[in-house]
Design a protein around this motif. Structure first.
Motif: not given
Length: 409
Positions: A237-239, A295-297, A394-396
């Protein structure tokens, strides 16, 4: 450590976020396309990989010696990159600046551990984002006035020297023993805090029952396999988060120049992304503890901003897109880093090293990938191809697990 964290992040934000504009100006000085100097932008990523690989060793004597060395190396790199007239000197400056800045990145999460680390990291990064807004305009102002805009990097040197003087190694202590008084940028570290089951909870960064992103936290995984799975997920996730951020950090100035702005004008207009970043990180510090799905937003806003950056041909909508993208990108790094720091059983030094490795991987891969795609197609197409899939993934990855967990109950 409150003062040191603030000064370090301010110097880091100013210097690193000036790299994109310096890349464009240095390319002009050398008579080569900016895409041929992608190595300059990648120096920070290479530094992160180096300090990440040696993170546990570098932090063995505590964070103060590491921060002292990082400040001096960053200052030396800034001087060489600002004043170097030859490619070799500029390359040495870029490498030193990248290595020193990476050291600052390594130390920061080791200092900001404990409950509320996501908010603390967001505040610390907000300081860097506010400082970063000064870099491109300063470069643009000097360039417009007829001076070499790269000289603006020298503004980062005095605070870095102050930081080095303020963190001269005294009594060394293990990184996990370095707590700090509760303050806007710091979080009390409680190395001896354990759960009733004996599980190390010193890295638990979120409110009870919540993930730093605002989604319900998963139940603690048992054993090494569960910890490895959570660590790998947080690392990936950081990547993704840092890749999205540095696509804009490095190439915003070049994209604005493609719309017809001068070098100085495009460097100044690139501040739009940093304005969005600063606003987003200040807001994120308040939202992460309230269950808001940052994160999703954030990924949705970043995707919308990318479309605005890539599709129009005029400077104004591109700058507006950069602001929107910055607003969305802002919380991604501090929240995903807080997830990594919060993996139960993961030590401060190890989580800091893993975070640096993740950031370095992204910073090496993303801008270079944009350069390759931009040379084959054009920069606007490269941004669409790179950013949109990363934001969607990332959102998913953040939103789907909680939804699946609810559907099973």
């Amino acid at each position: 450590m409150t003062r040191q964290v603030g000064v370090a992040q301010a110097a880091l934000g100013f210097s690193v976020n000036s790299l994109g504009a310096c890349l464009v100006l240095l390319a002009g000085d050398l008579g080569t396309p900016p895409e041929n100097l992608a190595w300059l932008a990648s120096s920070f990523g290479a530094g992160l990989l180096a300090v990440g690989a040696a993170g546990s060793m570098l932090l063995r004597s505590g964070s103060r010696p590491a921060l002292f060395a990082a400040a001096l190396v960053t200052a030396a790199g800034a001087v060489l990159l600002a004043t170097g007239a030859a490619a070799a000197v500029a390359a040495a400056g870029a490498l030193l600046l990248g290595l020193g800045a990476a050291g600052i990145v390594l130390v920061t999460p080791a200092l900001l551990r404990g409950p509320g680390a996501a908010a603390g990291l967001a505040r610390a990064n907000a300081v860097g984002s506010v400082s970063a807004m000064l870099g491109p305009p300063a470069i643009g102002a000097l360039e417009t006035a007829g001076a070499d805009g790269r000289l603006a990097l020298l503004l980062a040197v005095p605070p870095l020297l102050f930081l080095a003087a303020d963190t001269r190694p005294r009594a060394a202590s293990p990184v996990d023993a370095e707590g700090s008084t509760p303050a806007p940028f710091s979080v009390v570290d409680r190395p001896g805090d354990t759960s009733p089951a004996g599980e190390d909870r010193s890295g638990d960064t979120s409110p009870a029952g919540k993930d730093p992103s605002g989604a319900p936290a998963p139940a603690a995984d048992a054993g090494t396999r569960g910890r490895t799975r959570r660590t790998a997920g947080a690392w990936a996730a950081i990547v993704a988060a840092v890749s999205i951020e540095f696509c804009f950090t490095i190439w915003a100035t070049a994209r604005l120049r493609d719309t017809g702005l001068s070098d100085g004008g495009s460097a100044a207009a690139a501040t739009a992304f940093l304005v969005g970043m600063a606003a987003g990180r200040l807001a994120a510090a308040r939202l992460v503890g309230r269950g808001f799905p940052v994160i999703p937003v954030g990924c949705g806003l970043a995707a919308a901003g990318t479309l605005l950056v890539a599709l129009p041909g005029a400077p104004a909508p591109v700058a507006a897109g950069l602001t929107l993208a910055g607003l969305g990108v802002a919380p991604l790094y501090p929240v995903t880093l807080a997830r990594l720091v919060g993996v139960p059983g993961l030590t401060a030094a190890r989580s800091a090293a893993y975070g640096a490795l993740a950031s370095g991987t992204a910073i090496l891969a993303a801008p270079t990938g944009i350069a390759v795609l931009g040379a084959a197609l054009e920069l606007r197409a490269a941004l669409l191809i790179a950013v949109l899939p990363l934001a969607a993934g990332l959102a998913a990855a953040t939103a789907l697990p909680p939804l699946l967990a609810r559907s099973r109950t």
